[in-house]
Design an enzyme around this catalytic site. Structure first.
Site, PDB file in Angstrom:
ATOM      1  CE  LYS A  15      -3.830  -2.386   2.355  1.00 49.96           C
ATOM      2  NZ  LYS A  15      -4.786  -2.211   3.477  1.00 49.96           N
ATOM      3  CE1 TYR A  46      -9.150  -3.436   0.362  1.00 52.33           C
ATOM      4  CE2 TYR A  46      -8.504  -1.447  -0.767  1.00 52.33           C
ATOM      5  CZ  TYR A  46      -8.314  -2.549   0.274  1.00 52.33           C
ATOM      6  OH  TYR A  46      -6.962  -2.688   0.476  1.00 52.33           O
ATOM      7  CG  ASN A  48      -3.556  -2.546   6.847  1.00 51.98           C
ATOM      8  OD1 ASN A  48      -3.348  -2.094   5.655  1.00 51.98           O
ATOM      9  ND2 ASN A  48      -4.500  -3.345   7.188  1.00 51.98           N
ATOM     10  CG  HIS A  72      -5.374  -6.460   0.003  1.00 49.62           C
ATOM     11  ND1 HIS A  72      -6.535  -6.393   0.887  1.00 49.62           N
ATOM     12  CD2 HIS A  72      -5.663  -7.438  -0.929  1.00 49.62           C
ATOM     13  CE1 HIS A  72      -7.454  -7.461   0.274  1.00 49.62           C
ATOM     14  NE2 HIS A  72      -6.742  -7.863  -0.794  1.00 49.62           N
ATOM     15  CD  GLU A  85      -8.743  -9.468  -2.993  1.00 48.90           C
ATOM     16  OE1 GLU A  85      -9.638  -9.085  -2.075  1.00 48.90           O
ATOM     17  OE2 GLU A  85      -7.785  -9.836  -2.853  1.00 48.90           O
TER      18      GLU A  85
HETATM   19  P1  CMP Z   1      -7.087  -4.709   3.852  1.00 50.90           P
HETATM   20  O1  CMP Z   1      -6.550  -6.195   4.021  1.00 50.90           O
HETATM   21  O2  CMP Z   1      -6.573  -4.340   2.626  1.00 50.90           O
HETATM   22  O3  CMP Z   1      -8.873  -5.024   3.577  1.00 50.90           O
HETATM   23  C1  CMP Z   1      -9.561  -3.934   3.878  1.00 50.90           C
HETATM   24  C2  CMP Z   1      -8.921  -2.578   4.433  1.00 50.90           C
HETATM   25  O4  CMP Z   1      -9.983  -1.798   4.883  1.00 50.90           O
HETATM   26  C3  CMP Z   1      -8.014  -3.375   5.669  1.00 50.90           C
HETATM   27  O5  CMP Z   1      -6.977  -3.752   5.088  1.00 50.90           O
HETATM   28  C4  CMP Z   1      -7.724  -1.899   6.016  1.00 50.90           C
HETATM   29  O6  CMP Z   1      -6.683  -1.125   5.491  1.00 50.90           O
HETATM   30  C5  CMP Z   1      -9.041  -1.101   5.976  1.00 50.90           C
HETATM   31  N1  CMP Z   1      -9.670  -0.889   7.117  1.00 50.90           N
HETATM   32  C6  CMP Z   1      -9.792   0.687   7.763  1.00 50.90           C
HETATM   33  N2  CMP Z   1     -10.472   0.338   8.853  1.00 50.90           N
HETATM   34  C7  CMP Z   1     -10.867  -0.940   8.961  1.00 50.90           C
HETATM   35  C8  CMP Z   1     -11.604  -1.484  10.008  1.00 50.90           C
HETATM   36  N3  CMP Z   1     -12.167  -1.072  11.177  1.00 50.90           N
HETATM   37  N4  CMP Z   1     -11.574  -3.006  10.010  1.00 50.90           N
HETATM   38  C9  CMP Z   1     -10.938  -3.530   8.892  1.00 50.90           C
HETATM   39  N5  CMP Z   1     -10.451  -2.766   7.923  1.00 50.90           N
HETATM   40  C10 CMP Z   1     -10.516  -1.577   8.065  1.00 50.90           C
END
Ligand code: CMP
Length: 144
Positions: free
Chosen positions: A11, A51, A114, A117, A128
């Site tokens: 990311k 998403y 974070n 992904h 995906e």
């Molecule tokens: P990812 O694994 O890319 O899948 C969905 C993304 O939403 C997650 O990682 C986070 O980057 C983002 N996200 C932001 N807020 C939340 C939350 N409260 N719970 C889960 N995903 C979140």
């Protein structure tokens, strides 16, 4: 155990930190082979489509804004149990809850920023991978 494919994304926050190499090394150390890879700067429509499963959730708009804020590295990994393996290497979604030694623990900032992904299930992985790669872009290691 079955050979699987999973979709990974590094990311914008991790690209800003300059840790592509360190992250991909962890995938290789886990015996996951990269079979496709591209840099991209996602636009709103592409990020929203990727998403789509989260549409309507409180974090959706913010997530799309973040994912379009800078370049991302998108790749497909292949290996035994690839989906679960990559998720283990990444760590929990929230870096604060991620185990020591995981990517999100080491490079993530918060639940949104974070670092990486990974697909969460076989059906999601199929969607995906095909969202970002054509079949002919996925290479085979069968000649090795
Ligand atoms: P990812 O694994 O890319 O899948 C969905 C993304 O939403 C997650 O990682 C986070 O980057 C983002 N996200 C932001 N807020 C939340 C939350 N409260 N719970 C889960 N995903 C979140």
């Amino acid at each position: 155990m079955a050979v699987e494919r999973t979709l990974g994304v590094i990311k914008p926050d991790a690209l800003e930190k300059g840790v592509i190499g360190e992250i991909l090394k962890r995938a290789e150390d886990a015996n996951l082979k990269m079979i496709a890879c591209k840099m991209a700067k996602l636009d709103k429509k592409r990020a929203e489509g990727f998403y789509a499963v989260h549409k309507g959730k409180s974090f959706f708009d913010s997530l799309v804004t973040f994912m379009t804020s800078g370049p991302v590295l998108i790749f497909t990994l292949e290996g035994e149990n690839a989906i679960k393996t990559w998720r283990g290497v990444m760590g929990a979604t929230n870096p604060e809850e991620a185990a020591d030694g995981t990517i999100r623990k080491d490079f993530g900032t918060n639940v949104e920023r974070n670092a990486v992904h990974g697909s969460d299930a076989p059906e999601t992985a199929k969607f995906e991978v095909s969202y970002f790669f054509e079949n002919h872009e996925l290479v085979s290691y069968e000649w090795m």
